[in-house]
Write a protein that holds these residues in place. Structure first.
Motif, short mmCIF file in Angstrom:
data_model
loop_
_atom_site.label_atom_id
_atom_site.label_comp_id
_atom_site.label_asym_id
_atom_site.label_seq_id
_atom_site.Cartn_x
_atom_site.Cartn_y
_atom_site.Cartn_z
N PHE A 21 -7.44 2.54 1.51
CA PHE A 21 -6.20 2.26 2.18
C PHE A 21 -5.14 2.90 1.33
N LEU A 52 0.77 -1.08 -0.08
CA LEU A 52 -0.11 0.01 -0.01
C LEU A 52 1.06 1.30 0.16
N HIS A 91 -1.67 -6.82 7.98
CA HIS A 91 -2.28 -7.07 6.80
C HIS A 91 -2.11 -8.59 6.76
N THR A 125 -5.40 7.02 5.99
CA THR A 125 -6.27 5.79 5.78
C THR A 125 -7.12 5.09 6.96
#
Length: 137
Positions: A111, A39, A130, A116
């Motif tokens: 995200f 990300l 994650h 975020t």
């Protein structure tokens, strides 16, 4: 501002159609980076990657100011505030139901960039991990 945004969007679409403008990444790129948990990749670094980009060096100074105002508005209203709301909802559910387990799934837009949903939850003291695609939870 609305007329300016509409005109810039139409110009951008015409440039795409004519082949003189290309999107710097494909949908497949987005999916790959999302699935890999990457990300912070270059695709996700710009806060407004999910809204039209009206700021460019070819605009006259007065139009550049308008473009920056619109960009700031989109960033605040469509990204930051939305992620704050989503983060608060998750936090509230967790706090109201401490004896329950939850699984939360969000679209990739939650995200992207800074501020975020994950950032909101981490600021509230939560640890967020994650889970890569294909990994057993």
């Amino acid at each position: 501002q609305v007329v300016f945004a509409l005109n810039q969007t139409l110009l951008q679409q015409e440039s795409l159609r004519a082949g003189s403008f290309q999107i710097p990444y494909t949908t497949e790129d987005l999916i790959k980076h999302y699935n890999c948990g990457d990300l912070s990749s270059i695709i996700f670094n710009h806060d407004t990657s999910q809204v039209p980009n009206f700021i460019n060096a070819t605009l006259p100074a007065h139009e550049r100011v308008t473009a920056q105002e619109i960009d700031s508005y989109f960033r605040q209203e469509l990204i930051y505030k939305r992620n704050e709301r989503m983060g608060r909802r998750v936090k509230d559910l967790l706090e109201q139901n401490p004896d329950k387990s939850f699984f939360f799934a969000f679209g990739a837009g939650h995200f992207m960039g800074n501020n975020t949903v994950i950032d909101v939850l981490r600021r509230e003291g939560y640890e967020v991990e994650h889970t890569p695609a294909g990994q057993t939870i």
